[in-house]
Design a protein around this motif. Structure first.
Motif, PDB file in Angstrom:
ATOM      1  N   GLY A   1       0.764  -1.238   0.000  1.00  0.00           N
ATOM      2  CA  GLY A   1       0.000   0.000   0.000  1.00  0.00           C
ATOM      3  C   GLY A   1       0.787   1.275   0.000  1.00  0.00           C
ATOM      4  N   GLY A   2       2.095   1.223  -0.309  1.00  0.00           N
ATOM      5  CA  GLY A   2       2.897   2.432  -0.277  1.00  0.00           C
ATOM      6  C   GLY A   2       2.843   3.261  -1.539  1.00  0.00           C
ATOM      7  N   THR A   3       2.173   2.780  -2.559  1.00  0.00           N
ATOM      8  CA  THR A   3       2.027   3.487  -3.829  1.00  0.00           C
ATOM      9  C   THR A   3       0.572   3.375  -4.270  1.00  0.00           C
ATOM     10  OG1 THR A   3       2.457   1.518  -5.175  1.00  0.00           O
ATOM     11  CG2 THR A   3       4.390   2.814  -4.468  1.00  0.00           C
ATOM     12  N   PRO A   4       0.150   4.161  -5.279  1.00  0.00           N
ATOM     13  CA  PRO A   4      -1.228   4.000  -5.772  1.00  0.00           C
ATOM     14  C   PRO A   4      -1.533   2.573  -6.230  1.00  0.00           C
ATOM     15  CG  PRO A   4      -0.339   6.086  -6.512  1.00  0.00           C
ATOM     16  CD  PRO A   4       0.794   5.368  -5.851  1.00  0.00           C
ATOM     17  N   LEU A   5      -0.587   1.949  -6.949  1.00  0.00           N
ATOM     18  CA  LEU A   5      -0.794   0.551  -7.321  1.00  0.00           C
ATOM     19  C   LEU A   5      -0.845  -0.330  -6.083  1.00  0.00           C
ATOM     20  CD1 LEU A   5      -0.972  -1.783  -9.333  1.00  0.00           C
ATOM     21  CD2 LEU A   5       1.539  -1.754  -9.470  1.00  0.00           C
ATOM     22  N   GLY A   6       0.020  -0.021  -5.108  1.00  0.00           N
ATOM     23  CA  GLY A   6       0.042  -0.803  -3.879  1.00  0.00           C
ATOM     24  C   GLY A   6      -1.262  -0.751  -3.111  1.00  0.00           C
ATOM     25  N   ILE A   7      -1.951   0.386  -3.176  1.00  0.00           N
ATOM     26  CA  ILE A   7      -3.249   0.498  -2.500  1.00  0.00           C
ATOM     27  C   ILE A   7      -4.243  -0.490  -3.101  1.00  0.00           C
ATOM     28  CG2 ILE A   7      -5.224   2.035  -2.130  1.00  0.00           C
ATOM     29  CD1 ILE A   7      -3.191   4.345  -1.966  1.00  0.00           C
ATOM     30  N   GLU A   8      -4.227  -0.616  -4.428  1.00  0.00           N
ATOM     31  CA  GLU A   8      -5.110  -1.579  -5.084  1.00  0.00           C
ATOM     32  C   GLU A   8      -4.724  -3.009  -4.729  1.00  0.00           C
ATOM     33  OE1 GLU A   8      -7.832  -0.731  -6.745  1.00  0.00           O
ATOM     34  OE2 GLU A   8      -7.323   1.336  -6.207  1.00  0.00           O
ATOM     35  N   LEU A   9      -3.428  -3.295  -4.722  1.00  0.00           N
ATOM     36  CA  LEU A   9      -2.980  -4.642  -4.372  1.00  0.00           C
ATOM     37  C   LEU A   9      -3.281  -4.956  -2.907  1.00  0.00           C
ATOM     38  CD1 LEU A   9       0.428  -4.741  -6.286  1.00  0.00           C
ATOM     39  CD2 LEU A   9      -1.681  -5.968  -6.856  1.00  0.00           C
ATOM     40  N   ARG A  10      -3.162  -3.953  -2.032  1.00  0.00           N
ATOM     41  CA  ARG A  10      -3.482  -4.166  -0.621  1.00  0.00           C
ATOM     42  C   ARG A  10      -4.950  -4.566  -0.461  1.00  0.00           C
ATOM     43  NH1 ARG A  10      -1.194  -2.567   4.246  1.00  0.00           N
ATOM     44  NH2 ARG A  10      -2.646  -2.440   5.984  1.00  0.00           N
ATOM     45  N   ARG A  11      -5.812  -3.863  -1.179  1.00  0.00           N
ATOM     46  CA  ARG A  11      -7.237  -4.172  -1.100  1.00  0.00           C
ATOM     47  C   ARG A  11      -7.495  -5.607  -1.562  1.00  0.00           C
ATOM     48  NH1 ARG A  11      -8.845  -0.326  -4.145  1.00  0.00           N
ATOM     49  NH2 ARG A  11      -9.048   1.167  -2.442  1.00  0.00           N
TER      50      ARG A  11
END
Length: 224
Positions: A54-64
């Protein structure tokens, strides 16, 4: 398993300092990241605070997807974490280190080795190799392990548990043992602290261990 080692300085080594915080759920990682970030900013350092996933915009999607989405098999879970980490390091962590920042991350690859390697039973060696390949061998200069009985840590949590938080007592026992084993194998990189201590006491011990790694504050531009 061959234990990882702290980065060896070289002529092309990053100018910054990389610190990761590890441990089970509810141990106070986000609190300690915030306390250290405020301390370093007061010293005049550039501080980059981030997290995995979740440390990047892509990471936020992957975290979800990995924590709150549909049920995942362990291998898919491990690969999603590795994908997030590869992007995180390439797009945020390495550029920040190159310009001399102190990067503080709430979780890094040791979490994958503990959670997916040991907790999910995929094998610590296999997950470590995947994780190191994803980040092109980048390891923190210091990894702080906040150690606490998982039952106590989970009791501190509020809100609905995510996929890992609800994995069961035996899962969390295995992950704690994995963290402690990794720390014991590589004390040059790891600092193990009792997370049941008052937060300010823990923060003081982190600052003491980190101080020799910081060096002088990088000077930007010339004198006025």
């Amino acid at each position: 398993m061959t234990p990882p080692h702290a980065p060896v300085p070289s002529e092309d080594a990053p100018a910054g300092v990389f610190v990761s915080f590890e441990g089970g759920d509810g141990v106070g990682k986000s609190t300690q990241v915030a306390l250290l970030g405020h301390h370093l900013a007061a010293l005049g350092r550039e501080v980059v605070v981030t997290r995995e996933p979740g440390g990047t915009p892509l990471g936020i999607e992957l975290r979800r997807a990995v924590l709150h989405g549909d049920e995942l098999d362990p291998r898919t879970e491990a690969l999603l974490y590795a994908a997030d980490r590869a992007h995180h390091v390439a797009s945020l962590v390495r550029p920040a280190l190159a310009r001399g920042a102190v990067v503080l991350t709430d979780r890094y690859l040791d979490s994958s080795v503990a959670y997916q390697g040991s907790g999910r039973g995929l094998g610590a060696d296999e997950v470590e190799r995947l994780s190191l390949w994803a980040v092109d061998e980048l390891l923190p200069h210091l990894t702080v392990l906040l150690d606490l009985d998982p039952v106590v840590g989970l009791a501190r949590l509020t809100g609905d548990p995510d996929r890992l938080e609800s994995a069961g007592d035996e899962f969390h026992r295995r992950t704690r043992e994995a963290f402690l084993a990794r720390a014991a194998a590589d004390p040059a990189r790891w600092l193990v602290l009792d997370a049941s201590q008052p937060a300010e006491d823990v923060a003081a011990q982190v600052r003491e261990r980190l101080a020799p790694l910081l060096g002088p504050v990088p000077v930007v531009g010339g004198a006025a």
